[in-house]
Design a protein around this motif. Structure first.
Motif, mmCIF file in Angstrom:
data_model
loop_
_atom_site.group_PDB
_atom_site.id
_atom_site.type_symbol
_atom_site.label_atom_id
_atom_site.label_comp_id
_atom_site.label_asym_id
_atom_site.label_seq_id
_atom_site.Cartn_x
_atom_site.Cartn_y
_atom_site.Cartn_z
ATOM 1 N N UNK A 1 0.737 -1.271 -0.038
ATOM 2 C CA UNK A 1 0.098 0.123 -0.003
ATOM 3 C C UNK A 1 0.900 1.187 -0.049
ATOM 4 N N UNK A 2 1.837 1.308 -1.188
ATOM 5 C CA UNK A 2 2.691 2.473 -1.164
ATOM 6 C C UNK A 2 2.249 3.970 -0.872
ATOM 7 N N UNK A 3 0.867 4.068 -1.235
ATOM 8 C CA UNK A 3 0.440 5.434 -0.993
ATOM 9 C C UNK A 3 0.184 5.998 0.278
ATOM 10 N N UNK A 4 0.107 4.969 1.186
ATOM 11 C CA UNK A 4 -0.012 5.077 2.658
ATOM 12 C C UNK A 4 1.286 5.642 3.343
ATOM 13 N N UNK A 5 1.141 6.996 3.788
ATOM 14 C CA UNK A 5 2.509 7.480 4.605
ATOM 15 C C UNK A 5 3.242 6.736 5.569
ATOM 16 N N UNK A 6 2.287 5.573 6.227
ATOM 17 C CA UNK A 6 2.823 4.919 7.388
ATOM 18 C C UNK A 6 3.197 5.727 8.455
ATOM 19 N N UNK A 7 4.181 5.179 9.543
ATOM 20 C CA UNK A 7 4.490 5.829 10.518
ATOM 21 C C UNK A 7 5.829 6.679 10.560
ATOM 22 N N UNK A 8 5.694 7.773 10.931
ATOM 23 C CA UNK A 8 7.105 8.493 10.823
ATOM 24 C C UNK A 8 7.634 8.689 12.250
ATOM 25 N N UNK A 9 8.838 8.473 12.525
ATOM 26 C CA UNK A 9 9.501 8.492 13.574
ATOM 27 C C UNK A 9 10.558 9.474 13.630
#
Ligand code: ASP
Length: 438
Positions: A265-273
């Motif tokens: 799901x590459x358009x999902x920005x995910x979690x930024x740490x």
């Protein structure tokens, strides 16, 4: 701009995933350094290549033939190659490996070939260079990573190149291959990002980031979009299954943001740490970043009239636990009583010996062990800015009938740790999630 992107085993599992990876890489020219795992499972019945390689070595050790397992490994990689039409004659490599296995090969060298073949194939598929981790991930004799030597070696080897690097292994000072811990490709990715001063370290996996609560307890738990390194440390210390500590360290040290992304799901920005999020208003957004916890604790409480004014009693208590190599998770105290929260699996084998020593050396009025304790950590960098946070948290738990046995709050107000009976654990996690996140 440089992004180091690491793709885990499930992202390397088959030809379809290689195509997805190529699309992800092509879509952003900053993704020039790619670190990969060995091929993982394609479905729940499948096997991870790394596990099969360990299995091969176990067979060799006991003199049992492993030809068919080796053939499974070989055909996995050759299958991916042929499906993608990659022009790479890997047959000779596999034959040479098989010959080495007959004459004696170390477990670390054999198992490292999973990542090696993945990286070779992906490099060719992308038209990138292949940089072997033997050339730059340097271990010291004590098994720790020589960061400085590794960084210098990679900076030199990777200069200006687009390359694929195998994760999970490096080289000892005597030139033998050494593996990292399981899941170690994450560490290789972090080391590469740190070595090359990357702008971001992307960790591509099969989930869209770190979840706000354990999905086995909270159905459809949301993903954390932003979390600081300190919060992540709190969550993983308290039981959240997130990245290995050794993964965080090299990138955190260099202040490189870590972004967890989903290959599917590459358009999902995910979690930024990252270390901090300067742009965010401290009072906006959810109060809590995440909830983690674990069962299986005991609280040992030592009570003695006048103990708080005795010098050295806390040290003596802690020393006894240290003697038995029991690590203290939390240490709340009261007037004339000290408690330690410890894991049952560490305490149980030496329980009576440890209690006898406490009795003998401290001569307390009373020692009490509360068993079947669970600990829940409520973590959130914004709690410090919001008056009444803990009041609201405890009120919510009280209303749900959760009886709180222990409370501890770090001075930086990043976490609130709550101890309770194990039977209340799931209710507590669900209540906190529904009240403060949902
Ligand atoms: N392949 C190794 C493992 O399964 C390392 C990794 O994938 O990170 O543990």
């Amino acid at each position: 701009m440089l992004k180091v992107a690491k793709f885990g085993g499930s992202s390397m599992a088959d030809a379809a995933h290689y195509r997805q990876i190529r699309d992800i890489i092509v879509s952003d020219p900053a993704r020039r350094i790619i670190v990969v795992s060995a091929a993982g499972k394609r479905n729940s019945q499948d096997y991870k290549i790394t596990d099969l390689l360990y299995l091969c070595h176990a067979h060799l050790k006991y003199g049992v033939p492993c030809d068919s397992i080796f053939e499974t490994i070989r055909s996995r990689y050759l299958g991916i190659r042929d499906e993608l039409g990659i022009d790479l004659p890997l047959e000779d490599d596999f034959d040479a490996l098989f010959a080495d296995m007959k004459t004696g090969i170390s477990e670390d060298r054999l198992v490292s070939r999973g990542e090696y073949f993945s990286a070779k194939l992906l490099a060719k598929f992308l038209g990138f260079d292949f940089i072997d981790s033997e050339l730059w991930v340097r271990f010291k004799f004590d098994g720790s990573i020589d960061q400085e030597a590794s960084y210098t070696a990679l900076a030199r080897a990777a200069q200006g190149r687009s390359a694929v690097i195998p994760g999970f292994y490096g080289i000892m000072p005597d030139s033998r291959i050494k593996l990292m811990d399981r899941g170690g490709s994450d560490i290789t990715g972090a080391l590469a990002a740190a070595a090359l001063d990357a702008d971001v370290y992307e960790n591509w996996t099969d989930v869209s980031g770190i979840l706000m609560a354990d999905p086995r307890i909270v159905k459809n738990a949301k993903t954390i979009s932003r979390i600081t390194y300190s919060e992540l440390r709190e969550l993983s210390y308290s039981g959240a299954q997130v990245l290995h500590e050794a993964t965080i360290f090299p990138v955190r040290e260099k202040n490189i943001p870590l972004n967890i992304r989903n290959t599917n799901d590459p358009s999902n920005p995910g979690t930024m740490i990252r270390d901090s999020f300067e742009d965010e208003a401290p009072t906006e957004g959810p109060l809590i970043t995440g909830i983690a916890g674990r069962k299986g604790f005991n609280i040992v409480t030592v009570t003695k009239n006048g103990m708080s004014s005795e010098v050295g009693s806390l040290r003596r208590i802690l020393e006894i636990f240290e003697r038995y190599s029991i690590s203290i998770a939390y240490a709340p105290s009261g007037v004339d009583c000290y408690s330690v929260v410890i894991e049952n699996k560490q305490f149980e084998p030496c329980r009576y010996a440890c209690l006898a020593e406490l009795q003998k050396e401290l001569e307390p009025d009373h020692i009490h062990v509360s068993e079947n304790i669970a600990v829940v950590a409520v973590v959130g960098r914004k709690m410090v800015f919001r008056t009444g946070s803990s009041g609201r948290i405890f009120a919510a738990l009280g209303e749900s009938g959760v009886n709180i046995r222990m409370i501890s709050q770090g001075p930086e107000e990043l976490n609130i740790i709550i101890g309770m009976k194990e039977r209340d654990y799931e209710t507590a996690v669900r209540t906190l999630y529904e009240r403060f996140i949902h």
